[in-house]
Design a protein around this motif. Structure first.
Motif, PDB file in Angstrom:
ATOM      1  N   LYS A  28       0.833  -1.205   0.000  1.00  0.00           N
ATOM      2  CA  LYS A  28       0.000   0.000   0.000  1.00  0.00           C
ATOM      3  C   LYS A  28       0.866   1.253   0.000  1.00  0.00           C
ATOM      4  O   LYS A  28       0.518   2.265  -0.620  1.00  0.00           O
ATOM      5  CB  LYS A  28      -0.919  -0.017   1.227  1.00  0.00           C
ATOM      6  N   ILE A  29       2.015   1.212   0.683  1.00  0.00           N
ATOM      7  CA  ILE A  29       2.927   2.363   0.680  1.00  0.00           C
ATOM      8  C   ILE A  29       3.513   2.579  -0.716  1.00  0.00           C
ATOM      9  O   ILE A  29       3.859   3.703  -1.096  1.00  0.00           O
ATOM     10  CB  ILE A  29       4.041   2.152   1.722  1.00  0.00           C
ATOM     11  N   CYS A  30       3.593   1.497  -1.504  1.00  0.00           N
ATOM     12  CA  CYS A  30       4.133   1.632  -2.866  1.00  0.00           C
ATOM     13  C   CYS A  30       3.239   2.481  -3.758  1.00  0.00           C
ATOM     14  O   CYS A  30       3.657   2.863  -4.865  1.00  0.00           O
ATOM     15  CB  CYS A  30       4.307   0.253  -3.503  1.00  0.00           C
ATOM     16  N   ARG A  31       2.034   2.789  -3.307  1.00  0.00           N
ATOM     17  CA  ARG A  31       1.182   3.685  -4.092  1.00  0.00           C
ATOM     18  C   ARG A  31       1.745   5.097  -4.111  1.00  0.00           C
ATOM     19  O   ARG A  31       1.454   5.871  -5.021  1.00  0.00           O
ATOM     20  CB  ARG A  31      -0.222   3.724  -3.490  1.00  0.00           C
ATOM     21  N   LEU A  32       2.514   5.448  -3.080  1.00  0.00           N
ATOM     22  CA  LEU A  32       3.085   6.799  -2.991  1.00  0.00           C
ATOM     23  C   LEU A  32       4.337   6.890  -3.855  1.00  0.00           C
ATOM     24  O   LEU A  32       5.039   5.895  -4.042  1.00  0.00           O
ATOM     25  CB  LEU A  32       3.421   7.137  -1.542  1.00  0.00           C
ATOM     26  N   PRO A  33       4.634   8.072  -4.357  1.00  0.00           N
ATOM     27  CA  PRO A  33       5.873   8.230  -5.139  1.00  0.00           C
ATOM     28  C   PRO A  33       7.092   7.941  -4.277  1.00  0.00           C
ATOM     29  O   PRO A  33       7.121   8.246  -3.090  1.00  0.00           O
ATOM     30  CB  PRO A  33       5.833   9.700  -5.573  1.00  0.00           C
ATOM     31  N   PHE A  34       8.101   7.355  -4.889  1.00  0.00           N
ATOM     32  CA  PHE A  34       9.357   7.133  -4.181  1.00  0.00           C
ATOM     33  C   PHE A  34      10.017   8.482  -3.909  1.00  0.00           C
ATOM     34  O   PHE A  34       9.852   9.441  -4.658  1.00  0.00           O
ATOM     35  CB  PHE A  34      10.284   6.241  -5.004  1.00  0.00           C
ATOM     36  N   LEU A  35      10.783   8.551  -2.811  1.00  0.00           N
ATOM     37  CA  LEU A  35      11.386   9.811  -2.378  1.00  0.00           C
ATOM     38  C   LEU A  35      12.859   9.856  -2.747  1.00  0.00           C
ATOM     39  O   LEU A  35      13.550   8.831  -2.734  1.00  0.00           O
ATOM     40  CB  LEU A  35      11.213   9.972  -0.861  1.00  0.00           C
ATOM     41  N   LYS A  36      13.318  11.049  -3.052  1.00  0.00           N
ATOM     42  CA  LYS A  36      14.729  11.249  -3.383  1.00  0.00           C
ATOM     43  C   LYS A  36      15.296  12.374  -2.514  1.00  0.00           C
ATOM     44  O   LYS A  36      14.604  13.336  -2.173  1.00  0.00           O
ATOM     45  CB  LYS A  36      14.876  11.590  -4.862  1.00  0.00           C
ATOM     46  N   GLU A  37      16.564  12.225  -2.152  1.00  0.00           N
ATOM     47  CA  GLU A  37      17.251  13.270  -1.388  1.00  0.00           C
ATOM     48  C   GLU A  37      17.898  14.297  -2.319  1.00  0.00           C
ATOM     49  O   GLU A  37      17.915  15.484  -2.045  1.00  0.00           O
ATOM     50  CB  GLU A  37      18.329  12.645  -0.505  1.00  0.00           C
ATOM     51  N   LYS A  38      18.433  13.794  -3.433  1.00  0.00           N
ATOM     52  CA  LYS A  38      19.090  14.654  -4.409  1.00  0.00           C
ATOM     53  C   LYS A  38      18.512  14.366  -5.781  1.00  0.00           C
ATOM     54  O   LYS A  38      17.979  13.274  -6.033  1.00  0.00           O
ATOM     55  CB  LYS A  38      20.603  14.385  -4.398  1.00  0.00           C
ATOM     56  N   THR A  39      18.636  15.346  -6.650  1.00  0.00           N
ATOM     57  CA  THR A  39      18.150  15.168  -8.010  1.00  0.00           C
ATOM     58  C   THR A  39      18.858  14.023  -8.714  1.00  0.00           C
ATOM     59  O   THR A  39      18.264  13.285  -9.507  1.00  0.00           O
ATOM     60  CB  THR A  39      18.318  16.474  -8.816  1.00  0.00           C
ATOM     61  N   SER A  80       9.688  -4.667 -11.517  1.00  0.00           N
ATOM     62  CA  SER A  80       9.638  -6.027 -12.051  1.00  0.00           C
ATOM     63  C   SER A  80       9.302  -7.030 -10.951  1.00  0.00           C
ATOM     64  O   SER A  80       8.482  -7.939 -11.142  1.00  0.00           O
ATOM     65  CB  SER A  80      10.974  -6.360 -12.702  1.00  0.00           C
ATOM     66  N   GLN A  81       9.919  -6.871  -9.769  1.00  0.00           N
ATOM     67  CA  GLN A  81       9.629  -7.770  -8.651  1.00  0.00           C
ATOM     68  C   GLN A  81       8.188  -7.612  -8.163  1.00  0.00           C
ATOM     69  O   GLN A  81       7.581  -8.577  -7.693  1.00  0.00           O
ATOM     70  CB  GLN A  81      10.606  -7.488  -7.513  1.00  0.00           C
ATOM     71  N   MET A  82       7.658  -6.413  -8.275  1.00  0.00           N
ATOM     72  CA  MET A  82       6.269  -6.218  -7.875  1.00  0.00           C
ATOM     73  C   MET A  82       5.342  -7.081  -8.741  1.00  0.00           C
ATOM     74  O   MET A  82       4.365  -7.652  -8.242  1.00  0.00           O
ATOM     75  CB  MET A  82       5.885  -4.746  -8.034  1.00  0.00           C
ATOM     76  N   GLY A  83       5.661  -7.185 -10.008  1.00  0.00           N
ATOM     77  CA  GLY A  83       4.850  -8.043 -10.874  1.00  0.00           C
ATOM     78  C   GLY A  83       4.980  -9.505 -10.510  1.00  0.00           C
ATOM     79  O   GLY A  83       4.002 -10.256 -10.541  1.00  0.00           O
ATOM     80  N   PHE A  84       6.186  -9.924 -10.117  1.00  0.00           N
ATOM     81  CA  PHE A  84       6.388 -11.328  -9.736  1.00  0.00           C
ATOM     82  C   PHE A  84       5.638 -11.686  -8.455  1.00  0.00           C
ATOM     83  O   PHE A  84       5.371 -12.868  -8.200  1.00  0.00           O
ATOM     84  CB  PHE A  84       7.878 -11.620  -9.578  1.00  0.00           C
ATOM     85  N   VAL A 110      -3.473  -9.318  -1.653  1.00  0.00           N
ATOM     86  CA  VAL A 110      -2.130  -8.945  -2.105  1.00  0.00           C
ATOM     87  C   VAL A 110      -2.163  -8.578  -3.581  1.00  0.00           C
ATOM     88  O   VAL A 110      -1.587  -7.564  -4.010  1.00  0.00           O
ATOM     89  CB  VAL A 110      -1.148 -10.105  -1.860  1.00  0.00           C
ATOM     90  N   ARG A 111      -2.823  -9.366  -4.362  1.00  0.00           N
ATOM     91  CA  ARG A 111      -2.888  -9.105  -5.801  1.00  0.00           C
ATOM     92  C   ARG A 111      -3.628  -7.798  -6.085  1.00  0.00           C
ATOM     93  O   ARG A 111      -3.232  -7.035  -6.981  1.00  0.00           O
ATOM     94  CB  ARG A 111      -3.564 -10.272  -6.499  1.00  0.00           C
ATOM     95  N   ASN A 112      -4.669  -7.540  -5.336  1.00  0.00           N
ATOM     96  CA  ASN A 112      -5.384  -6.271  -5.523  1.00  0.00           C
ATOM     97  C   ASN A 112      -4.500  -5.073  -5.182  1.00  0.00           C
ATOM     98  O   ASN A 112      -4.515  -4.045  -5.871  1.00  0.00           O
ATOM     99  CB  ASN A 112      -6.652  -6.244  -4.670  1.00  0.00           C
ATOM    100  N   GLN A 113      -3.728  -5.224  -4.094  1.00  0.00           N
ATOM    101  CA  GLN A 113      -2.832  -4.131  -3.691  1.00  0.00           C
ATOM    102  C   GLN A 113      -1.773  -3.875  -4.763  1.00  0.00           C
ATOM    103  O   GLN A 113      -1.400  -2.719  -5.032  1.00  0.00           O
ATOM    104  CB  GLN A 113      -2.159  -4.456  -2.357  1.00  0.00           C
ATOM    105  N   ILE A 114      -1.281  -4.932  -5.377  1.00  0.00           N
ATOM    106  CA  ILE A 114      -0.288  -4.768  -6.453  1.00  0.00           C
ATOM    107  C   ILE A 114      -0.900  -3.969  -7.607  1.00  0.00           C
ATOM    108  O   ILE A 114      -0.278  -3.043  -8.145  1.00  0.00           O
ATOM    109  CB  ILE A 114       0.200  -6.154  -6.937  1.00  0.00           C
ATOM    110  N   CYS A 115      -2.124  -4.316  -7.995  1.00  0.00           N
ATOM    111  CA  CYS A 115      -2.789  -3.602  -9.094  1.00  0.00           C
ATOM    112  C   CYS A 115      -3.012  -2.136  -8.739  1.00  0.00           C
ATOM    113  O   CYS A 115      -2.784  -1.243  -9.569  1.00  0.00           O
ATOM    114  CB  CYS A 115      -4.114  -4.283  -9.414  1.00  0.00           C
ATOM    115  N   HIS A 116      -3.446  -1.882  -7.512  1.00  0.00           N
ATOM    116  CA  HIS A 116      -3.663  -0.490  -7.094  1.00  0.00           C
ATOM    117  C   HIS A 116      -2.349   0.292  -7.102  1.00  0.00           C
ATOM    118  O   HIS A 116      -2.328   1.477  -7.472  1.00  0.00           O
ATOM    119  CB  HIS A 116      -4.286  -0.451  -5.705  1.00  0.00           C
ATOM    120  N   SER A 117      -1.273  -0.353  -6.685  1.00  0.00           N
ATOM    121  CA  SER A 117       0.029   0.326  -6.663  1.00  0.00           C
ATOM    122  C   SER A 117       0.481   0.664  -8.080  1.00  0.00           C
ATOM    123  O   SER A 117       1.048   1.730  -8.332  1.00  0.00           O
ATOM    124  CB  SER A 117       1.069  -0.551  -5.975  1.00  0.00           C
TER     125      SER A 117
END
Length: 758
Positions: free
Chosen positions: A115-126, A141-145, A154-161
């Motif tokens: 569920k946290i994977c729905r949020l954009p990943f964070l970066k410290e520097k450009t 790729s691992q998320m698909g696996f 779990v499968r629903n959460q993957i699709c939502h992400s």
């Protein structure tokens, strides 16, 4: 401080000092932004410890402590995962997936992390986006696996992400110093991860989870609608075929068929169209489309159902373009042809016995799609037998007939609106132009010539009809019947150009020649300004007359003075219009063709043409016309030279600056030699007397190389395409005695040509 006594187990009293209630001291625990950032930055170290704890064999029995540690990770990552910790996060996800096989308790933590994977990943520097690009790609790729985990949540959460990747949703609590990755960055890396292909392959695991399958379809719809790369990946996994296979599975929500058709649409629009149709061109897919289309047609009642029905019909039409598709073998084509002829032809077939059209916009669109399908299927000759059995030509001719308005005060049966009727009439004419030449027997049995001549007569009548001109076929026909006349004449031109004597004789017997002459002269006398459509109609009428009269002296004689008047009128057209861009050049060519086919060969008509100074007009045209038109004009003149009366007209012609016909022909000869590169010496004499007419491309051709039977040699092409042979023939028609007089005074400048001709 107060004193109190507490009785002990021995019965004695002990003094107890109790402190008075004091004001509670609250420790300030609020963190500033620097502290919060520092906490986030320490997570990679903690995640590595969590991974070690989860993988430690000695901690395998400490399930509750492991879950507690995982929940702490979930709590501290609520604002999103840092790019540099993604590798550890997805390793934790992998471990949880493995442990959930034997311990379902890990599933809830796995869902929370996804569920946290729905949020954009964070970066410290450009620069983090570039540094960790490969990590992000592998994480997607691992998320698909993880779709192999059999848990539906779990499968629903993957699709939502995955769907959330294409949105700009961010955490409500932002962290200073950290920034979400850009939408374009996430989408690009998701495409490169091959996640779309993995999702298609995972559909084989969802046979017992229809709700999850629907969610996967929704995800694939999102992926295919936004990227050509995703469409290619879906097709790589045979996605079009797999989706079509399962589009008719039981679905309480009613969305599976809709989602499936939308994905197929996206693949056709953004992917490789040929690959999609190739995957759908098998018996199983055709039968699935057939079942879906018939269900929507016979049972649908909502606007949504009608639109879905039409979408399926478009997909079927695209499949029909593939010659390898088993559309006919599946009997789907036969059923579609039945719907093509409905409601114009009555049938007792159970499929249409109780079928009723609402004549709304969606039904109208379906009718147009069915007519288009006929054109596509006509490329397959095996479909013509189905057309014959289904009486397609008869149904099309029914649509072509003008609809009579009901008597005033009476309402006719429910039918297409006038605008819809006009568009169907024009499309039926365009369809007949493709189908009728392939089905001559049906065309004649249904009296197609009579129907078209009556339609032409209707087009020339003055009544209250007002063409709308909204459709593609109705272009330029607003406020008139010009569009109907355009397609009617085009259809007649297609039929007579076949050279079928039965069709041409039937048109002649019904007075087509005189009717067409009247129509073209009426159009010429109209005060309306000429446009592309008007010129096209005139040129097509002349081509029809040429086809009817060619090689038939009797019809040429009936072409008569009216036909000669028509050709002379158009030969007087100003040469300035050749480059108007409207089609005057085509019209003048069709006029010359009309002279050649309808006048030449009949002395009576030729004499009328000579009296109208037609030879002078042809010579004027030869003098002023472009190079690519001179060949046809000169050929027509040469044919007219068989008439003895023609010579006096040729010799009497004078052009600009008193130019004579021989002088004009000499100019054309010189221009032709210059273009062909004929070799001459300084005195204008031919360099090689043994090969006086040899040109440069004949020299370049290797005489030792044998040519195929269907390819003429350079010498043959030279005789047939250049003007020299025709010029020489004209001089031969004049005779040797005339040549001496003609070249008198010009013998020095034209000595070479004189010697050649004599």
């Amino acid at each position: 401080m107060t004193k109190s006594y507490l009785t002990t187990s021995t019965g004695s009293k002990a003094k107890v000092h109790r402190r008075k209630h004091a004001i509670p001291v609250i420790k300030h625990i609020a963190k500033d932004n620097d502290q919060e950032k520092q906490e986030v930055l320490t997570k990679p170290i903690e995640l590595s410890r969590v991974i070690h704890f989860l993988e430690d064999p000695l901690a395998a029995t400490l399930k509750e402590r492991q879950i507690f540690a995982l929940k702490k990770v979930v709590k501290r990552c609520q604002k999103g995962f840092l790019l540099k910790e993604l590798a550890d996060v997805f390793k934790i996800l992998y471990i949880c997936a493995e442990k959930s096989k034997d311990h379902p308790e890990y599933t809830s933590v796995l869902c929370d992390l996804l569920k946290i994977c729905r949020l954009p990943f964070l970066k410290e520097k450009t620069s983090d986006e570039v540094t960790y690009a490969q990590t992000v790609k592998e994480s997607f790729s691992q998320m698909g696996f993880l779709m192999r985990v059999p848990n539906a949540e779990v499968r629903n959460q993957i699709c939502h992400s995955i769907i959330s990747v294409y949105s700009s949703v961010t955490s409500k609590h932002s962290v200073d110093g950290l920034h979400p990755t850009s939408l374009g960055y996430r989408v690009q890396l998701l495409e490169q991860s091959g996640l779309a292909e993995t999702l298609v392959l995972s559909m084989a695991l969802l046979e017992n989870q229809p709700a999850v399958k629907l969610q996967v379809l929704q995800t694939l719809q999102m992926l295919s609608s936004s990227s050509d790369v995703n469409c290619s990946l879906i097709l790589k996994a045979q996605g079009a075929q797999q989706i079509c296979f399962h589009m008719n599975e039981p679905d309480p929500s009613g969305q599976v068929l809709f989602r499936s058709s939308e994905i197929l649409w996206n693949l056709l629009e953004r992917g490789c169209k040929e690959e999609v149709t190739a995957q759908l061109s098998n018996m199983d897919c055709i039968m699935a489309l057939k079942e879906a289309f018939l269900h929507q047609l016979l049972n649908g009642f909502r606007h949504y159902d009608f639109q879905l029905r039409n979408d399926l019909l478009v997909i079927t039409t695209l499949i029909a373009e593939n010659p390898k598709s088993p559309l006919i073998e599946s009997l789907f084509a036969k059923q579609l042809i039945l719907f093509v002829t409905f409601p114009e032809l009555k049938s007792h077939n159970p499929l249409v016995r109780n079928l009723k059209l609402s004549y709304n916009n969606e039904d109208f669109e379906m009718k147009r799609l069915l007519l288009n399908l006929v054109v596509v299927m006509s490329k397959d000759l095996s479909a013509l037998q189905l057309f014959k059995e289904g009486h397609v030509v008869l149904a099309l001719l029914h649509l072509v007939k003008p609809t009579a308005a009901p008597p005033e005060g009476q309402s006719g049966p429910r039918n297409w609106t006038p605008v819809q009727q006009e568009e169907l009439q024009l499309q039926a004419l365009a369809t007949l132009a493709t189908v009728a030449p392939l089905m001559l027997d049906d065309y004649m049995i249904c009296q197609g010539n009579t129907c078209l001549l009556l339609l032409l007569e209707w087009c020339t009548e003055r009544d209250a009809y007002f063409g709308q001109g909204h459709s593609f076929h109705g272009t330029g026909g607003r406020g008139s019947k010009k569009a109907q006349m355009r397609y009617c004449v085009r259809l007649l031109r297609s039929m007579v150009s076949l050279g079928n004597e039965a069709i041409n004789q039937d048109l002649f017997d019904q007075g087509a020649i005189s009717q067409l002459l009247v129509i073209i002269m009426q159009m010429e006398g109209s005060p309306e300004e000429e446009d592309v459509i008007t010129l096209e109609i005139k040129a097509d009428i002349q081509l029809i007359l040429s086809a009817l009269c060619e090689n038939n002296p009797h019809r040429k004689e009936l072409f008569g003075s009216e036909g000669v008047e028509m050709t002379v009128h158009f030969l007087k057209m100003s040469t300035e219009k050749f480059y108007s861009g409207l089609g005057h050049n085509k019209l003048i060519l069709s006029t010359v063709d009309c002279v050649w086919s309808c006048i030449v060969g009949c002395y009576t008509t030729e004499d009328v043409f000579l009296e109208k100074e037609g030879i002078f007009l042809l010579l004027d045209l030869l003098h002023s016309s472009p190079r690519n038109m001179q060949n046809v004009v000169l050929g027509t003149l040469l044919e007219l030279c068989d008439n003895p009366k023609t010579m006096s007209h040729i010799l009497a012609w004078r052009g600009q600056k008193s130019l004579t016909t021989p002088g004009l022909l000499l100019q054309l000869w010189r221009q032709e030699e210059a273009e062909l590169g004929v070799s001459r010496d300084l005195y204008g004499r031919i360099s090689d007397p043994k090969k006086p007419i040899l040109c440069y491309y004949q020299e370049e051709e290797d005489s030792q190389v044998s040519l195929p039977a269907n390819r003429p040699s350079a010498a043959v092409m030279d005789v047939s395409e250049n003007l020299r042979s025709k010029i020489y023939s004209v001089f031969c028609k004049l005779g040797k005695g005339q040549l001496t007089t003609i070249f008198k005074g010009q013998i020095k400048s034209n000595q070479t040509l004189f010697v050649t001709c004599c």
